[in-house]
Design a protein around this motif. Structure first.
Motif, PDB file in Angstrom:
ATOM      1  N   ASP A   1       7.144  60.099  46.022  1.00 55.64           N
ATOM      2  CA  ASP A   1       8.578  60.339  45.828  1.00 55.64           C
ATOM      3  C   ASP A   1       8.829  61.802  45.496  1.00 55.64           C
ATOM      4  O   ASP A   1       9.808  62.396  45.961  1.00 55.64           O
ATOM      5  CB  ASP A   1       9.136  59.432  44.734  1.00 55.64           C
ATOM      6  CG  ASP A   1       9.079  57.955  45.106  1.00 55.64           C
ATOM      7  OD1 ASP A   1       8.983  57.655  46.314  1.00 55.64           O
ATOM      8  OD2 ASP A   1       9.137  57.114  44.186  1.00 55.64           O
ATOM      9  N   GLN A   2       7.949  62.410  44.715  1.00 54.63           N
ATOM     10  CA  GLN A   2       8.089  63.835  44.386  1.00 54.63           C
ATOM     11  C   GLN A   2       7.924  64.681  45.641  1.00 54.63           C
ATOM     12  O   GLN A   2       8.625  65.672  45.825  1.00 54.63           O
ATOM     13  CB  GLN A   2       7.066  64.259  43.327  1.00 54.63           C
ATOM     14  CG  GLN A   2       7.260  65.684  42.840  1.00 54.63           C
ATOM     15  CD  GLN A   2       8.625  65.910  42.210  1.00 54.63           C
ATOM     16  OE1 GLN A   2       9.043  65.176  41.317  1.00 54.63           O
ATOM     17  NE2 GLN A   2       9.338  66.929  42.683  1.00 54.63           N
TER      18      GLN A   2
ATOM     19  N   ILE B   1      11.202  64.570  47.388  1.00 51.41           N
ATOM     20  CA  ILE B   1      12.161  65.432  46.662  1.00 51.41           C
ATOM     21  C   ILE B   1      11.879  66.899  46.975  1.00 51.41           C
ATOM     22  O   ILE B   1      12.804  67.675  47.246  1.00 51.41           O
ATOM     23  CB  ILE B   1      12.085  65.163  45.145  1.00 51.41           C
ATOM     24  CG1 ILE B   1      12.615  63.762  44.838  1.00 51.41           C
ATOM     25  CG2 ILE B   1      12.852  66.223  44.361  1.00 51.41           C
ATOM     26  CD1 ILE B   1      12.314  63.271  43.434  1.00 51.41           C
ATOM     27  N   ASP B   2      10.611  67.294  46.966  1.00 58.24           N
ATOM     28  CA  ASP B   2      10.244  68.680  47.270  1.00 58.24           C
ATOM     29  C   ASP B   2      10.645  69.055  48.695  1.00 58.24           C
ATOM     30  O   ASP B   2      11.128  70.164  48.939  1.00 58.24           O
ATOM     31  CB  ASP B   2       8.743  68.894  47.071  1.00 58.24           C
ATOM     32  CG  ASP B   2       8.322  68.768  45.607  1.00 58.24           C
ATOM     33  OD1 ASP B   2       9.205  68.789  44.717  1.00 58.24           O
ATOM     34  OD2 ASP B   2       7.102  68.620  45.365  1.00 58.24           O
TER      35      ASP B   2
ATOM     36  N   GLU C   1      14.373  69.600  48.751  1.00 55.85           N
ATOM     37  CA  GLU C   1      14.708  70.870  48.100  1.00 55.85           C
ATOM     38  C   GLU C   1      14.365  72.083  48.959  1.00 55.85           C
ATOM     39  O   GLU C   1      15.025  73.111  48.872  1.00 55.85           O
ATOM     40  CB  GLU C   1      14.001  70.972  46.742  1.00 55.85           C
ATOM     41  CG  GLU C   1      14.521  70.004  45.706  1.00 55.85           C
ATOM     42  CD  GLU C   1      15.976  70.249  45.311  1.00 55.85           C
ATOM     43  OE1 GLU C   1      16.429  71.408  45.343  1.00 55.85           O
ATOM     44  OE2 GLU C   1      16.657  69.265  44.979  1.00 55.85           O
TER      45      GLU C   1
END
Length: 165
Positions: free
Chosen positions: A11-12, A15-16, A19
């Motif tokens: 999930d990170q 997100i990265d 972004e």
């Protein structure tokens, strides 16, 4: 009080990726300029306005910049505003199948007695705005793909302005 967030690595990673997405809607490389070979060039769609639902006019405004990037060091040197592109209700596009090939129709010209004079294959044309709406709403194409398809036309239409940097 202290709050801690625990996010799974996958999930990170998502997100990265979100972004790090650049601000443009679409970009495409251009061939090397004959006078300025020190620059890599690309066209960037910075904004677009979809047509209003109300009213009789269907128009899409596409705002474009040309980015000149110094090849040595890969540094953005200059952003050049390109002509805005207006796609309106009278524009037509060639209908494409799911495989990307242009769909054609047979056009038969007959004389007054009904005798065939000529027979030709021609691309099927459909209204641009309605076609874009159909492609996006039916999920036949992603918005970025649709913009990309139109940018090929933009390059042909504004070649003189693009090369007059």
């Amino acid at each position: 009080m202290k709050t801690e967030e625990i996010i799974k690595p996958e999930d990170q990673a998502l997100i990265d990726a979100i972004e790090s997405t650049d601000k443009s809607w679409f970009s495409m490389q251009l061939p090397e300029h004959p006078v300025y070979p020190q620059f890599a060039r690309k066209l960037v769609v910075t904004s677009f306005n979809p047509p209003e639902i109300e009213g009789d006019e269907d128009r899409i405004y596409v705002l474009v910049q040309q980015h000149l990037i110094l090849k040595e060091g890969n540094i953005l040197h200059k952003k050049v505003k390109m002509p805005d592109w207006l796609i309106h209700e009278k524009n037509t596009e060639e209908l494409r199948g799911l495989d990307g090939k242009i769909k054609t129709k047979t056009v038969i010209v007959k004389d007054d007695e009904g005798n065939e004079i000529s027979r030709n294959e021609e691309p099927i044309k459909v209204p641009s705005i309605k076609y874009v709406k159909f492609l996006v709403k039916s999920k036949s194409a992603h918005l970025v793909d649709v913009i990309g398809q139109f940018m090929g036309i933009y390059v042909d239409k504004y070649k003189t302005e693009i090369d007059a940097i």
